[in-house]
Design a protein around this motif. Structure first.
Motif, PDB file in Angstrom:
ATOM      1  N   TRP A   1       0.817  -1.217   0.000  1.00  0.00           N
ATOM      2  CA  TRP A   1       0.000   0.000   0.000  1.00  0.00           C
ATOM      3  C   TRP A   1       0.851   1.268   0.000  1.00  0.00           C
ATOM      4  O   TRP A   1       0.409   2.324  -0.463  1.00  0.00           O
ATOM      5  N   GLN A   2       2.080   1.183   0.483  1.00  0.00           N
ATOM      6  CA  GLN A   2       2.931   2.382   0.546  1.00  0.00           C
ATOM      7  C   GLN A   2       3.373   2.868  -0.833  1.00  0.00           C
ATOM      8  O   GLN A   2       3.894   3.977  -0.967  1.00  0.00           O
TER       9      GLN A   2
ATOM     10  N   GLN B   1      -4.224  10.118   8.358  1.00  0.00           N
ATOM     11  CA  GLN B   1      -2.836   9.695   8.216  1.00  0.00           C
ATOM     12  C   GLN B   1      -2.715   8.203   7.869  1.00  0.00           C
ATOM     13  O   GLN B   1      -3.330   7.750   6.939  1.00  0.00           O
ATOM     14  N   TRP B   2      -1.929   7.455   8.650  1.00  0.00           N
ATOM     15  CA  TRP B   2      -1.627   6.064   8.342  1.00  0.00           C
ATOM     16  C   TRP B   2      -2.883   5.219   8.169  1.00  0.00           C
ATOM     17  O   TRP B   2      -2.938   4.329   7.318  1.00  0.00           O
ATOM     18  N   LEU B   3      -3.923   5.504   8.957  1.00  0.00           N
ATOM     19  CA  LEU B   3      -5.148   4.720   8.872  1.00  0.00           C
ATOM     20  C   LEU B   3      -5.772   4.814   7.479  1.00  0.00           C
ATOM     21  O   LEU B   3      -6.295   3.832   6.955  1.00  0.00           O
TER      22      LEU B   3
ATOM     23  N   ARG C   1      -4.032   5.981   4.637  1.00  0.00           N
ATOM     24  CA  ARG C   1      -3.064   5.630   3.594  1.00  0.00           C
ATOM     25  C   ARG C   1      -3.042   4.133   3.295  1.00  0.00           C
ATOM     26  O   ARG C   1      -2.777   3.714   2.177  1.00  0.00           O
ATOM     27  N   ARG C   2      -3.314   3.331   4.294  1.00  0.00           N
ATOM     28  CA  ARG C   2      -3.239   1.877   4.081  1.00  0.00           C
ATOM     29  C   ARG C   2      -4.568   1.274   3.622  1.00  0.00           C
ATOM     30  O   ARG C   2      -4.698   0.053   3.547  1.00  0.00           O
TER      31      ARG C   2
END
Length: 401
Positions: A106-107, A125-127, A129-130
């Motif tokens: 996913w990155q 944020q990270w939640l 983006r993934r």
């Protein structure tokens, strides 16, 4: 706070299908939605009416218009998918659908250039983006806001049925997770996703939304991503629990279950019945069991802890709904559940493909591409793994986590 509910024709239907764009050579998720959507956009229009951006540029969401029958909805989807597929093919890209991509990280993915997606990523944020996950959403029309929350609450008892039947995300970034539906657990990381908050009526829903907005938790009702939710703007109940489904036949099956259940609950309310609101602990436990074990799950059916196989529960439900399906014109699609159970849910077919290729997950992608093109196989895999398949050394212990 008053939230207008745009009442819909009884049991009208709409379906949203989130499709992955993959490079035909590498089989990786690959950006291309912006160019594809620009190419197929009708002249003079701002966007295609039935093909949309999603969070990632490697995703195209295909949607129906307002339909009366499941047959009409699947035909509508097929027409738009053909347009998208042709434009994708010209760019060396293929279309498939599953709850997750088997191995793309996913990155590596690009966010779609729309303000609401950029704001979502900034806030979560990270939640956010993934969220390399893909689903099928079914909208069923409801005539009155007074019926919406009772129907949502009653539908939650069938979350494990829908999730087990649609589970298609056993892999995450190249490793077998050991789950049937990793997508459902990834999505639960979002603060307003997961099982719906149990609210008694429309007034309770309005009060809860007002609290979330006034405290800055959300900016609009659209940011509540429950597994099942009312959609005020469309005048529907929206079932969002399903993993992405690889074939139109499977989409038709879950659409038929959705339409029949809402119609049945609507009729029960008209007759003065009070719809059930299952205990929250049962809902949480059953969703977990379906996410972990898929069609092999045993689900809790009462507060005393009685359990039964979800596979049998699905068959029994289909039998119970058959008279309603006959009236709605979706008896054939509902009966298609027997074929899905016979050939296996997608997570089972994917694991079999991985096992047959010695763990090469490109074979899983090839299988999903073939299913999108050719439809549900007539027979299931000869060997069906009963657990995780071995993965690369980067996976825990050289095997699945």
């Amino acid at each position: 706070m008053q939230i207008p509910f745009s009442s819909s024709e009884r049991s009208s239907l709409g379906v949203e299908w989130e499709l992955q764009l993959v490079d035909r050579q590498s089989r990786e998720l690959t950006a291309g939605a912006t160019e594809i959507l620009a190419e197929i956009c009708p002249e003079g229009a701002e966007e295609h009416p039935k093909a949309k951006h999603e969070l990632l540029q490697s995703t195209v969401e295909v949607i129906t218009g307002v339909c009366t029958t499941v047959e009409e909805a699947t035909a509508d989807l097929a027409g738009t998918v053909a347009e998208v597929a042709a434009a994708a093919d010209r760019r060396g890209l293929g279309l498939l659908c599953a709850g997750t991509h088997p191995f793309t990280d996913w990155q590596t993915q690009l966010i779609s250039p729309k303000e609401r997606y950029l704001q979502l990523v900034e806030r979560m944020q990270w939640l956010a983006r993934r969220l390399q996950i893909f689903g099928v959403h079914v909208h069923v029309g409801v005539r009155s806001p007074d019926k919406a929350m009772p129907i949502v609450n009653a539908l939650t008892q069938y979350v494990p049925h829908f999730l087990a039947l649609s589970a298609s995300s056993p892999f995450w970034v190249g490793c077998d997770t050991g789950l049937a539906s990793a997508r459902s657990k990834v999505f639960e990381g979002m603060p307003t996703a997961g099982l719906p908050t149990q609210l008694p009526d429309w007034s309770g829903f309005e009060t809860y939304m007002e609290t979330l907005i006034s405290t800055g938790s959300i900016e609009s009702v659209r940011e509540v991503w429950w597994d099942i939710r009312p959609h005020p703007g469309f005048g529907t109940v929206e079932l969002r629990i399903c993993d992405g489904l690889p074939t139109l036949e499977e989409v038709g099956v879950v659409a038929a279950f959705s339409q029949c259940l809402v119609e049945q609950f609507d009729a029960q309310l008209d007759r003065g019945y009070t719809l059930p609101t299952p205990p929250s602990w049962v809902l949480r436990e059953n969703k977990w069991r379906a996410a972990r074990y898929g069609l092999d799950a045993d689900v809790v059916v009462d507060e005393k802890g009685t359990v039964r196989p979800v596979r049998q529960a699905i068959l029994d439900l289909a039998e119970d709904l058959t008279p309603t399906a006959r009236r709605l014109g979706c008896e054939t699609e509902l009966a298609g559940v027997e074929k899905v159970l016979a050939v296996g849910a997608s997570y089972q077919r994917q694991r079999a493909a991985a096992l047959g290729s010695g763990g090469d997950l490109r074979a899983v992608v090839d299988g999903l591409l073939a299913e999108m093109r050719d439809g549900l196989p007539d027979t299931g895999p000869a060997t069906r793994p009963d657990g995780p398949v071995p993965g690369p050394a980067s996976c825990a212990g050289g095997h699945a986590a």
